[in-house]
Scaffold this motif. Structure first.
Motif, PDB file in Angstrom:
ATOM      1  N   GLU A 113       0.751  -1.310  -0.018  1.00  0.00           N
ATOM      2  CA  GLU A 113       0.011   0.054   0.087  1.00  0.00           C
ATOM      3  C   GLU A 113       0.787   1.359  -0.054  1.00  0.00           C
ATOM      4  OE1 GLU A 113      -2.790  -0.390   3.235  1.00  0.00           O
ATOM      5  OE2 GLU A 113      -3.836  -2.119   2.184  1.00  0.00           O
ATOM      6  N   LYS A 114       1.895   1.178   0.894  1.00  0.00           N
ATOM      7  CA  LYS A 114       2.896   2.451   0.773  1.00  0.00           C
ATOM      8  C   LYS A 114       3.575   2.360  -0.601  1.00  0.00           C
ATOM      9  CE  LYS A 114       6.268   4.714   3.428  1.00  0.00           C
ATOM     10  NZ  LYS A 114       7.712   4.974   2.805  1.00  0.00           N
ATOM     11  N   ILE A 115       4.195   1.514  -1.008  1.00  0.00           N
ATOM     12  CA  ILE A 115       5.039   1.641  -2.354  1.00  0.00           C
ATOM     13  C   ILE A 115       4.096   2.012  -3.372  1.00  0.00           C
ATOM     14  CG2 ILE A 115       6.700   0.522  -3.704  1.00  0.00           C
ATOM     15  CD1 ILE A 115       7.714  -0.963  -1.195  1.00  0.00           C
ATOM     16  N   VAL A 116       3.116   1.146  -3.483  1.00  0.00           N
ATOM     17  CA  VAL A 116       2.272   1.684  -4.798  1.00  0.00           C
ATOM     18  C   VAL A 116       1.356   2.745  -4.717  1.00  0.00           C
ATOM     19  CG1 VAL A 116       0.414   0.462  -5.856  1.00  0.00           C
ATOM     20  CG2 VAL A 116       2.098  -0.952  -5.293  1.00  0.00           C
ATOM     21  N   GLY A 117       0.886   3.149  -3.369  1.00  0.00           N
ATOM     22  CA  GLY A 117       0.356   4.447  -3.110  1.00  0.00           C
ATOM     23  C   GLY A 117       1.155   5.528  -3.744  1.00  0.00           C
ATOM     24  N   PRO A 131      -2.173  -3.098  -4.849  1.00  0.00           N
ATOM     25  CA  PRO A 131      -1.067  -3.348  -4.067  1.00  0.00           C
ATOM     26  C   PRO A 131      -0.900  -4.876  -3.898  1.00  0.00           C
ATOM     27  CG  PRO A 131      -2.747  -1.819  -3.093  1.00  0.00           C
ATOM     28  CD  PRO A 131      -3.257  -2.343  -4.156  1.00  0.00           C
ATOM     29  N   ASP A 132      -1.698  -5.687  -3.570  1.00  0.00           N
ATOM     30  CA  ASP A 132      -1.539  -7.061  -3.260  1.00  0.00           C
ATOM     31  C   ASP A 132      -0.992  -7.648  -4.332  1.00  0.00           C
ATOM     32  OD1 ASP A 132      -2.590  -6.801  -0.612  1.00  0.00           O
ATOM     33  OD2 ASP A 132      -4.600  -7.343  -1.406  1.00  0.00           O
ATOM     34  N   LEU A 133      -1.357  -7.598  -5.353  1.00  0.00           N
ATOM     35  CA  LEU A 133      -0.832  -8.140  -6.774  1.00  0.00           C
ATOM     36  C   LEU A 133       0.595  -7.386  -6.787  1.00  0.00           C
ATOM     37  CD1 LEU A 133      -1.047  -9.678  -9.416  1.00  0.00           C
ATOM     38  CD2 LEU A 133      -1.933  -7.728 -10.386  1.00  0.00           C
ATOM     39  N   ALA A 134       0.742  -6.395  -6.779  1.00  0.00           N
ATOM     40  CA  ALA A 134       2.050  -5.670  -7.150  1.00  0.00           C
ATOM     41  C   ALA A 134       3.160  -6.443  -6.066  1.00  0.00           C
ATOM     42  CB  ALA A 134       2.042  -4.366  -6.683  1.00  0.00           C
ATOM     43  N   VAL A 135       2.726  -6.778  -4.725  1.00  0.00           N
ATOM     44  CA  VAL A 135       3.584  -7.296  -3.759  1.00  0.00           C
ATOM     45  C   VAL A 135       3.876  -8.755  -4.255  1.00  0.00           C
ATOM     46  CG1 VAL A 135       3.587  -8.029  -1.423  1.00  0.00           C
ATOM     47  CG2 VAL A 135       3.058  -5.771  -1.823  1.00  0.00           C
ATOM     48  N   ASP A 136       2.862  -9.562  -4.612  1.00  0.00           N
ATOM     49  CA  ASP A 136       3.038 -10.738  -5.146  1.00  0.00           C
ATOM     50  C   ASP A 136       4.066 -11.007  -6.322  1.00  0.00           C
ATOM     51  OD1 ASP A 136       1.192 -11.659  -3.315  1.00  0.00           O
ATOM     52  OD2 ASP A 136      -0.588 -12.086  -4.567  1.00  0.00           O
ATOM     53  N   LEU A 137       3.949  -9.902  -7.063  1.00  0.00           N
ATOM     54  CA  LEU A 137       4.839  -9.869  -8.328  1.00  0.00           C
ATOM     55  C   LEU A 137       6.343  -9.675  -7.734  1.00  0.00           C
ATOM     56  CD1 LEU A 137       2.630  -7.962 -10.927  1.00  0.00           C
ATOM     57  CD2 LEU A 137       3.535 -10.422 -11.046  1.00  0.00           C
TER      58      LEU A 137
END
Length: 171
Positions: A113-117, A131-137
């Motif tokens: 949430e922080k990094i993507v936000g 953000p969840d998909l981003a962290v998974d990737l």
């Protein structure tokens, strides 16, 4: 943590932990009623504090720094022994699975949430980026390579992975 890394959860004993710590078993039992409670509390605490929130001023910089930090943490001598062992135990013990999942996912969600936000606010990623998909990737390949396949990685791999993740999230 050292005892857990050396012998694994299945062979871990309160007696051995107490001996290693130079205290009596009662000192351990005053804090935790059994080894499951002890391991879950310690692992949860480590998982929650192990990954700082990068803020380099760019998503690419945050991504590279995060992947570098996580790869070093997962490749650490103790973590590289404990994580696969606890993942195997989690398949047999729902309490371990629930605790590990909760500790890891809560922290990963906060990081995402922080990094993507920040990246969305700076216009580096499209609005609505998950953000969840981003962290998974970002982190899934690192967990796979270091904790499951136990394949070493180098800076070149991190750069290529970062470029691939950035391209995928911008698409």
């Amino acid at each position: 943590m050292n005892e857990l890394a050396e012998v694994g959860y299945g062979r871990l004993s309160i007696e051995a932990v107490a001996r290693r710590a130079g205290v009596g078993k009662t000192a351990i039992y005053r804090r935790w009623s059994n080894k499951l409670e002890m391991v879950l509390e310690i692992v949860s605490a480590v998982a929650e504090r192990s990954v700082p929130m990068p803020d380099t001023g760019s998503f690419a910089g945050d991504l590279q720094l995060l992947m570098f930090i996580v790869s070093k943490a997962l490749g650490h001598r103790i973590a590289s022994q404990i994580i696969p062992d606890l993942m195997a135990e989690a398949a047999r013990n729902p309490k371990i699975a629930e605790t590990l999942q909760g500790a890891l996912r809560t922290h990963q969600q906060a990081v995402g949430e922080k990094i993507v936000g920040q990246a969305v606010a700076r216009g580096e990623l499209p609005a609505g980026t998950d953000p969840d998909l981003a962290v998974d990737l970002m982190l899934g390949p690192l967990y796979w390579r270091l904790a499951v396949a136990r394949t070493p990685i180098d800076d070149d791999y991190l750069e290529k992975l970062g470029a691939a993740v950035l391209a995928a999230l911008r698409a």
